[in-house]
Write a protein that holds these residues in place. Sequence first.
Motif, PDB file in Angstrom:
ATOM      1  N   ASP A  68       8.204  -0.184  -9.663  1.00  0.00           N
ATOM      2  CA  ASP A  68       7.404   0.684  -8.315  1.00  0.00           C
ATOM      3  C   ASP A  68       7.241   2.180  -8.644  1.00  0.00           C
ATOM      4  O   ASP A  68       6.109   2.627  -8.806  1.00  0.00           O
ATOM      5  CB  ASP A  68       7.848   0.213  -7.300  1.00  0.00           C
ATOM      6  CG  ASP A  68       7.567  -0.957  -6.594  1.00  0.00           C
ATOM      7  OD1 ASP A  68       6.475  -1.560  -6.960  1.00  0.00           O
ATOM      8  OD2 ASP A  68       8.231  -1.539  -5.598  1.00  0.00           O
ATOM      9  N   ASP A  98      -0.711  -3.664   6.739  1.00  0.00           N
ATOM     10  CA  ASP A  98       0.396  -3.295   6.058  1.00  0.00           C
ATOM     11  C   ASP A  98       1.592  -3.582   6.402  1.00  0.00           C
ATOM     12  O   ASP A  98       2.334  -3.206   7.463  1.00  0.00           O
ATOM     13  CB  ASP A  98       0.330  -1.708   5.879  1.00  0.00           C
ATOM     14  CG  ASP A  98      -0.711  -1.054   5.316  1.00  0.00           C
ATOM     15  OD1 ASP A  98      -1.459  -1.808   4.314  1.00  0.00           O
ATOM     16  OD2 ASP A  98      -1.300  -0.037   5.761  1.00  0.00           O
ATOM     17  N   GLY A 153       0.920  -1.248   0.161  1.00  0.00           N
ATOM     18  CA  GLY A 153       0.086  -0.007  -0.020  1.00  0.00           C
ATOM     19  C   GLY A 153       0.722   1.281  -0.009  1.00  0.00           C
ATOM     20  O   GLY A 153       0.248   2.203  -0.260  1.00  0.00           O
ATOM     21  N   VAL A 180       3.891   4.448 -10.229  1.00  0.00           N
ATOM     22  CA  VAL A 180       3.481   5.675  -9.438  1.00  0.00           C
ATOM     23  C   VAL A 180       3.513   7.114 -10.319  1.00  0.00           C
ATOM     24  O   VAL A 180       2.499   7.859 -10.285  1.00  0.00           O
ATOM     25  CB  VAL A 180       4.495   5.974  -8.254  1.00  0.00           C
ATOM     26  CG1 VAL A 180       3.881   7.301  -7.464  1.00  0.00           C
ATOM     27  CG2 VAL A 180       4.012   4.782  -7.174  1.00  0.00           C
ATOM     28  N   ARG A 222       0.854   7.132 -13.132  1.00  0.00           N
ATOM     29  CA  ARG A 222      -0.575   7.065 -12.370  1.00  0.00           C
ATOM     30  C   ARG A 222      -0.607   8.681 -11.981  1.00  0.00           C
ATOM     31  O   ARG A 222      -1.959   9.119 -12.021  1.00  0.00           O
ATOM     32  CB  ARG A 222      -0.722   6.150 -11.276  1.00  0.00           C
ATOM     33  CG  ARG A 222      -0.962   4.890 -11.416  1.00  0.00           C
ATOM     34  CD  ARG A 222      -1.539   3.906 -10.526  1.00  0.00           C
ATOM     35  NE  ARG A 222      -0.908   3.720  -9.389  1.00  0.00           N
ATOM     36  CZ  ARG A 222       0.258   2.833  -9.332  1.00  0.00           C
ATOM     37  NH1 ARG A 222       0.165   1.747 -10.409  1.00  0.00           N
ATOM     38  NH2 ARG A 222       0.935   2.800  -8.365  1.00  0.00           N
ATOM     39  N   GLY A 255       0.988   8.210  -4.019  1.00  0.00           N
ATOM     40  CA  GLY A 255       0.114   8.566  -5.189  1.00  0.00           C
ATOM     41  C   GLY A 255      -0.793   9.579  -4.565  1.00  0.00           C
ATOM     42  O   GLY A 255      -1.099  10.673  -5.302  1.00  0.00           O
ATOM     43  N   GLU A 256      -1.493   9.653  -3.481  1.00  0.00           N
ATOM     44  CA  GLU A 256      -2.590  10.276  -2.802  1.00  0.00           C
ATOM     45  C   GLU A 256      -1.437  11.564  -2.282  1.00  0.00           C
ATOM     46  O   GLU A 256      -2.079  12.736  -2.533  1.00  0.00           O
ATOM     47  CB  GLU A 256      -2.998   9.765  -1.621  1.00  0.00           C
ATOM     48  CG  GLU A 256      -3.817   8.499  -1.924  1.00  0.00           C
ATOM     49  CD  GLU A 256      -4.347   7.749  -0.609  1.00  0.00           C
ATOM     50  OE1 GLU A 256      -3.940   8.219   0.437  1.00  0.00           O
ATOM     51  OE2 GLU A 256      -5.044   6.724  -0.616  1.00  0.00           O
ATOM     52  N   GLU A 316       0.578   3.410  -3.296  1.00  0.00           N
ATOM     53  CA  GLU A 316      -1.003   3.992  -3.404  1.00  0.00           C
ATOM     54  C   GLU A 316      -0.934   5.346  -2.417  1.00  0.00           C
ATOM     55  O   GLU A 316      -1.502   6.483  -2.770  1.00  0.00           O
ATOM     56  CB  GLU A 316      -2.118   3.223  -2.845  1.00  0.00           C
ATOM     57  CG  GLU A 316      -2.337   1.994  -4.004  1.00  0.00           C
ATOM     58  CD  GLU A 316      -1.311   0.945  -3.813  1.00  0.00           C
ATOM     59  OE1 GLU A 316      -0.529   0.851  -2.927  1.00  0.00           O
ATOM     60  OE2 GLU A 316      -1.564  -0.024  -4.652  1.00  0.00           O
TER      61      GLU A 316
END
Length: 284
Positions: A200, A191, A138, A204, A207, A144-145, A141
Amino acid sequence: MTPTLVRQHPSRTGAAPRVDLRARARDWSEIQERMLVPLYEAVYERLDVGPATRLLGLGCGSGLALLMAASRGAAITGVDTSSDRLALARERLLPDERDTRTHTGTRIVQGSPAEAAPADAAGYTVVTAFEPIGCLAGDAEGLGELLAEALPLAGRGAAVVLAGWGPPERCTTSTVLRVAAKLAEPLRGADVWRPTERDDLEHVAERAGLRPDGSGRVACPFGYADADSAVRGLKSTGLFDPAITATDQVQVDKELTEALHPYQRADGTVWMPNVFRYLVARVP
């Protein structure tokens, strides 16, 4: 390894582990944070960070990477959610906030990147995310946020730096992190550690709508004065939180010390070679 060396994720399945957050932040600042100095130096040299740079540091922690950028003349803004780490960053970067000469161009912000809007309408020229991903489920992700909130603050063509663990076979510490994964097994869905995947960082960046513009690998050995310092430093990353939740501090300390034994030298020091990756991408 962050920051973070990775961003601390609360367990999805239970209460947070019982830890002294202030002591952990101090361990991060005094023991662990310096392990990534070669990464910071390589990135700043590649991007020619200097007086013309307006830098936003995501997950800035206790501010060592920011301090290094400021020493090159950059105007720096750091953002993080940890009040304890940020208190240490302020000690480093804003020793006397009443004296404006000591922190011209320097800001430390607690909260989300959206709260760190630059004073200059042109936006940031460099955005760094030095907490390496590719270690916790995770974490990509989560990065990315962060980028979704930070990128609107960057100018067109700004450099965005993402960092990650290198291949497990070139990261000695990955063998120790497997201990954390084993201890955390009772926490299904938590996690926990995962093997690094080669692309990886590229995934990222893709996206996030960024354009890759080069990458590199940097040797960042983890060196500690003794096994106790190694245990404290590694736990300060947050990577062992699920293991602490699933067992307890004593069990984690015991198994972590045993896992470190092969890397302890005759003089008691601990030495673990690692390689980290970075990706430079551009805001279109």
